[in-house]
Design a protein around this motif. Sequence first.
Motif, PDB file in Angstrom:
ATOM      1  N   MET A  42       0.833  -1.186   0.000  1.00 43.34           N
ATOM      2  CA  MET A  42       0.000   0.000   0.000  1.00 43.34           C
ATOM      3  C   MET A  42       0.878   1.250   0.000  1.00 43.34           C
ATOM      4  SD  MET A  42      -3.250  -0.836   0.108  1.00 43.34           S
ATOM      5  CE  MET A  42      -4.374   0.132   1.036  1.00 43.34           C
ATOM      6  N   ILE A  43       0.415   2.233  -0.716  1.00 45.30           N
ATOM      7  CA  ILE A  43       1.094   3.523  -0.782  1.00 45.30           C
ATOM      8  C   ILE A  43       0.485   4.409   0.291  1.00 45.30           C
ATOM      9  CG2 ILE A  43       1.587   5.515  -2.230  1.00 45.30           C
ATOM     10  CD1 ILE A  43       0.929   3.615  -4.655  1.00 45.30           C
ATOM     11  N   SER A  44       1.320   4.986   1.131  1.00 49.32           N
ATOM     12  CA  SER A  44       0.849   5.833   2.223  1.00 49.32           C
ATOM     13  C   SER A  44       0.943   7.302   1.822  1.00 49.32           C
ATOM     14  CB  SER A  44       1.693   5.571   3.471  1.00 49.32           C
ATOM     15  OG  SER A  44       1.289   6.425   4.505  1.00 49.32           O
ATOM     16  N   ILE A  45      -0.197   7.994   1.883  1.00 44.56           N
ATOM     17  CA  ILE A  45      -0.266   9.404   1.488  1.00 44.56           C
ATOM     18  C   ILE A  45      -0.833  10.220   2.640  1.00 44.56           C
ATOM     19  CG2 ILE A  45      -1.259  11.064  -0.133  1.00 44.56           C
ATOM     20  CD1 ILE A  45      -1.307   8.803  -2.207  1.00 44.56           C
ATOM     21  N   VAL A  46      -0.161  11.313   2.956  1.00 38.89           N
ATOM     22  CA  VAL A  46      -0.598  12.245   3.983  1.00 38.89           C
ATOM     23  C   VAL A  46      -1.160  13.477   3.289  1.00 38.89           C
ATOM     24  CG1 VAL A  46       0.167  13.737   5.847  1.00 38.89           C
ATOM     25  CG2 VAL A  46       1.137  11.472   5.616  1.00 38.89           C
ATOM     26  N   VAL A  47      -2.298  13.941   3.754  1.00 42.70           N
ATOM     27  CA  VAL A  47      -2.878  15.187   3.257  1.00 42.70           C
ATOM     28  C   VAL A  47      -2.696  16.243   4.333  1.00 42.70           C
ATOM     29  CG1 VAL A  47      -4.958  16.362   2.468  1.00 42.70           C
ATOM     30  CG2 VAL A  47      -4.543  13.983   1.807  1.00 42.70           C
ATOM     31  N   GLY A  48      -2.026  17.329   3.955  1.00 41.19           N
ATOM     32  CA  GLY A  48      -1.806  18.458   4.855  1.00 41.19           C
ATOM     33  C   GLY A  48      -2.319  19.720   4.192  1.00 41.19           C
ATOM     34  N   GLY A  49      -1.567  20.786   4.309  1.00 43.35           N
ATOM     35  CA  GLY A  49      -1.988  22.040   3.689  1.00 43.35           C
ATOM     36  C   GLY A  49      -3.004  22.776   4.537  1.00 43.35           C
ATOM     37  N   GLN A  50      -3.458  23.892   4.034  1.00 43.76           N
ATOM     38  CA  GLN A  50      -4.345  24.761   4.804  1.00 43.76           C
ATOM     39  C   GLN A  50      -5.809  24.701   4.389  1.00 43.76           C
ATOM     40  OE1 GLN A  50      -3.295  26.531   7.560  1.00 43.76           O
ATOM     41  NE2 GLN A  50      -1.540  25.217   7.196  1.00 43.76           N
TER      42      GLN A  50
END
Length: 122
Positions: free
Chosen positions: A1-9
């Motif tokens: 599995m590819i792990s993706i983090v969503v951040g930003g404002q």
Amino acid sequence: MISIVVGGQMDKQSIAKQVEQLGQGKVTVSVKSDLDGALAIQTGQAQYYVGACNTGAGGALGLAVGLLGPKLCVSISTPGKVMTEEEIRAQVQEGKRAFGMVVGNVERQLPVLMDAILKANS
């Protein structure tokens, strides 16, 4: 599995849902603060970071650039420049791990980015 983090404002929850849908069952997605998202990349807890704001750079990517360095980060859109599909794919192939974009370009650019990430990890 590819792990993706969503951040930003901006629109983190919406972007996370889109990432999950576009991930075709091959990604895990988590929503984090900018600092925690960048740290997740730095410590290997996540492979990619995606963030959005009004400029595609500051609030979307600022902390990631500070922690990870500019070699791993790129704004795929800013108010004056929107990368083409080919440019986005090239950034993924070159090893970029953190991607910022203007919130108004998410629907157009996120599908390209996710396809490039999936292909780079297949």
